[in-house]
Design a protein around this motif. Structure first.
Motif, PDB file in Angstrom:
ATOM      1  N   GLU A 166      12.198   1.382   3.699  1.00  0.00           N
ATOM      2  CA  GLU A 166      11.718   0.174   3.027  1.00  0.00           C
ATOM      3  C   GLU A 166      10.337   0.409   2.420  1.00  0.00           C
ATOM      4  O   GLU A 166      10.052  -0.010   1.293  1.00  0.00           O
ATOM      5  CB  GLU A 166      11.688  -0.999   4.002  1.00  0.00           C
ATOM      6  N   ASN A 167       9.478   1.095   3.150  1.00  0.00           N
ATOM      7  CA  ASN A 167       8.146   1.399   2.626  1.00  0.00           C
ATOM      8  C   ASN A 167       8.226   2.363   1.446  1.00  0.00           C
ATOM      9  O   ASN A 167       7.464   2.257   0.479  1.00  0.00           O
ATOM     10  CB  ASN A 167       7.280   2.004   3.729  1.00  0.00           C
ATOM     11  N   TRP A 168       9.154   3.288   1.512  1.00  0.00           N
ATOM     12  CA  TRP A 168       9.359   4.253   0.440  1.00  0.00           C
ATOM     13  C   TRP A 168       9.838   3.555  -0.836  1.00  0.00           C
ATOM     14  O   TRP A 168       9.352   3.838  -1.945  1.00  0.00           O
ATOM     15  CB  TRP A 168      10.363   5.288   0.921  1.00  0.00           C
ATOM     16  N   GLN A 169      10.770   2.637  -0.692  1.00  0.00           N
ATOM     17  CA  GLN A 169      11.260   1.900  -1.851  1.00  0.00           C
ATOM     18  C   GLN A 169      10.160   1.042  -2.466  1.00  0.00           C
ATOM     19  O   GLN A 169      10.051   0.943  -3.690  1.00  0.00           O
ATOM     20  CB  GLN A 169      12.445   1.025  -1.447  1.00  0.00           C
ATOM     21  N   ALA A 170       9.338   0.424  -1.616  1.00  0.00           N
ATOM     22  CA  ALA A 170       8.238  -0.390  -2.129  1.00  0.00           C
ATOM     23  C   ALA A 170       7.223   0.469  -2.874  1.00  0.00           C
ATOM     24  O   ALA A 170       6.672   0.048  -3.908  1.00  0.00           O
ATOM     25  CB  ALA A 170       7.559  -1.128  -0.973  1.00  0.00           C
TER      26      ALA A 170
ATOM     27  N   ALA B 110       7.832   3.047  -4.629  1.00  0.00           N
ATOM     28  CA  ALA B 110       8.377   3.418  -5.935  1.00  0.00           C
ATOM     29  C   ALA B 110       8.029   2.402  -7.015  1.00  0.00           C
ATOM     30  O   ALA B 110       8.001   2.728  -8.205  1.00  0.00           O
ATOM     31  CB  ALA B 110       9.892   3.577  -5.841  1.00  0.00           C
ATOM     32  N   GLU B 111       7.754   1.166  -6.612  1.00  0.00           N
ATOM     33  CA  GLU B 111       7.428   0.122  -7.580  1.00  0.00           C
ATOM     34  C   GLU B 111       6.015   0.261  -8.145  1.00  0.00           C
ATOM     35  O   GLU B 111       5.716  -0.288  -9.201  1.00  0.00           O
ATOM     36  CB  GLU B 111       7.604  -1.252  -6.928  1.00  0.00           C
ATOM     37  N   SER B 112       5.157   0.995  -7.421  1.00  0.00           N
ATOM     38  CA  SER B 112       3.772   1.104  -7.867  1.00  0.00           C
ATOM     39  C   SER B 112       3.328   2.539  -8.125  1.00  0.00           C
ATOM     40  O   SER B 112       2.234   2.762  -8.629  1.00  0.00           O
ATOM     41  CB  SER B 112       2.835   0.494  -6.814  1.00  0.00           C
ATOM     42  N   ARG B 113       4.176   3.488  -7.798  1.00  0.00           N
ATOM     43  CA  ARG B 113       3.790   4.897  -7.910  1.00  0.00           C
ATOM     44  C   ARG B 113       4.754   5.627  -8.843  1.00  0.00           C
ATOM     45  O   ARG B 113       5.922   5.856  -8.501  1.00  0.00           O
ATOM     46  CB  ARG B 113       3.803   5.524  -6.526  1.00  0.00           C
ATOM     47  N   PRO B 114       4.317   5.989 -10.054  1.00  0.00           N
ATOM     48  CA  PRO B 114       5.212   6.636 -11.028  1.00  0.00           C
ATOM     49  C   PRO B 114       5.893   7.900 -10.499  1.00  0.00           C
ATOM     50  O   PRO B 114       7.058   8.154 -10.795  1.00  0.00           O
ATOM     51  CB  PRO B 114       4.289   6.943 -12.204  1.00  0.00           C
ATOM     52  N   ALA B 115       5.170   8.694  -9.709  1.00  0.00           N
ATOM     53  CA  ALA B 115       5.761   9.935  -9.202  1.00  0.00           C
ATOM     54  C   ALA B 115       6.945   9.649  -8.293  1.00  0.00           C
ATOM     55  O   ALA B 115       7.962  10.362  -8.332  1.00  0.00           O
ATOM     56  CB  ALA B 115       4.709  10.751  -8.441  1.00  0.00           C
TER      57      ALA B 115
ATOM     58  N   PHE C   6       2.658  11.306  -3.109  1.00  0.00           N
ATOM     59  CA  PHE C   6       3.692  10.552  -2.394  1.00  0.00           C
ATOM     60  C   PHE C   6       3.173   9.914  -1.102  1.00  0.00           C
ATOM     61  O   PHE C   6       3.944   9.294  -0.371  1.00  0.00           O
ATOM     62  CB  PHE C   6       4.869  11.469  -2.069  1.00  0.00           C
ATOM     63  N   ALA C   7       1.885  10.069  -0.801  1.00  0.00           N
ATOM     64  CA  ALA C   7       1.323   9.432   0.389  1.00  0.00           C
ATOM     65  C   ALA C   7       1.376   7.911   0.214  1.00  0.00           C
ATOM     66  O   ALA C   7       1.211   7.408  -0.910  1.00  0.00           O
ATOM     67  CB  ALA C   7      -0.119   9.892   0.596  1.00  0.00           C
ATOM     68  N   PRO C   8       1.636   7.138   1.249  1.00  0.00           N
ATOM     69  CA  PRO C   8       1.786   7.512   2.663  1.00  0.00           C
ATOM     70  C   PRO C   8       3.250   7.687   3.090  1.00  0.00           C
ATOM     71  O   PRO C   8       3.598   7.388   4.228  1.00  0.00           O
ATOM     72  CB  PRO C   8       1.166   6.310   3.369  1.00  0.00           C
TER      73      PRO C   8
END
Length: 303
Positions: free
Chosen positions: A99-103, A105-110, A284-286
């Motif tokens: 869930e944190n990873w998907q979130a 993706a909404e703010s991190r282009p990489a 890709f942190a965190p």
């Protein structure tokens, strides 16, 4: 005299888009493994639960997984059962990281580019942390095929029998610590690898490496304690943190597959070294653990 076998089962509901193949492929990656069997939507896994050798059967079906633990009826099942569901959840990666990873993706282009329309993965963990520590030490500086063969030999040598089952439970620290170096070198372990493995098992057994407790500490402290173990370098420590302890922001720097995946992802002229890999993974942190899993997965995609 044949042992009486007891069974205890439960069913877990899974997220609607849960990808069972990720967990099945990870835990069943050795078709000849003496501690696991994977066929279709079912995985049989021999494991230790609080030191008790058990068979875990997982069967995936329409948004749920049926879990059955079986073993000797003489074991203290009331003491074991509270640990059963947490063990299954860690093996399936149901810990909230996704869930944190998907979130992110909404703010991190990489992150968005790495996903690029692909489903976000879950991060399955080993049945218990010591299994990840063994695998990480075994896998140091050798190819995957040879590492798999050595792991198989270790389980056949020191694995524990399970009542009513042909599979073995992956050995715990007590079983590995009881081995002699010559028993491992006879199975093609190098002298140094045998020494590292036995030393790690003894450290976990005597409490100088409180392996299970490391998951509740900071990542920097967990890594410090793992690196203090003779024969454990950055890659080994990070792998244990990722697959054994479930740290969310951990990249196994020094992993050749990760470096190759980053080279492809960024279209670099050559593979990044350890320092460059560390820098590139900062994007890709965190959530560097799941980023690592996606980068590994990208190596099997058509390019």
């Amino acid at each position: 005299m044949q042992q009486v076998v007891a069974q205890h089962g439960f069913t877990l509901s899974l997220p609607a888009d849960y990808h069972a193949a990720t967990a099945l492929a990870y835990h069943g990656r050795d078709p000849a493994g003496p501690a696991e069997r994977w066929q279709g939507n079912r995985l049989d896994k021999g494991l230790l639960l609080h030191g008790a050798p058990l068979l875990l059967q997982l069967e995936f079906d329409a948004g749920q997984v049926h879990a059955v633990f079986s073993g000797s009826a003489l074991m203290d099942w009331p003491a074991l059962l509270p640990a059963a569901e947490p063990a299954v959840r860690r093996m399936l990666g149901l810990d909230g990281q996704r869930e944190n990873w998907q979130a992110l993706a909404e703010s991190r282009p990489a992150v968005a580019r790495l996903l690029a329309g692909r489903p976000a993965l879950w991060l399955p963990l080993t049945a218990e942390p010591f299994e990840a520590l063994c695998w990480a030490i075994i896998g140091q500086q050798i190819n995957l095929s040879f590492a798999t063969s050595l792991r198989r030999s270790l389980i056949q040598l020191a694995g524990l029998p399970i009542a009513g089952c042909a599979l073995l439970a992956h050995p715990g620290p007590a079983e590995v610590a009881a081995l002699q170096p010559e028993q491992l070198t006879a199975l093609r372990f190098s002298r140094s690898k045998a020494a590292y493995l036995l030393g790690a098992a003894r450290a976990v057994l005597d409490g100088s490496l409180p392996l299970a407790a490391l998951a509740g500490q900071s990542a920097s402290e967990a890594e410090r304690q793992l690196l203090a173990l003779h024969g454990v370098g950055p890659w080994t420590a990070r792998y244990v943190m990722l697959r054994g302890l479930g740290f969310a922001d951990c990249a196994p720097i020094g992993d050749s597959g990760l470096a190759t995946a980053l080279q492809r992802f960024h279209a670099l002229p050559q593979r990044p070294d350890a320092r460059q890999t560390e820098q590139l993974m900062q994007a890709f942190a965190p959530c560097r653990s799941l980023a690592t899993l996606h980068l590994w997965a990208s190596l099997s995609e058509n390019t």
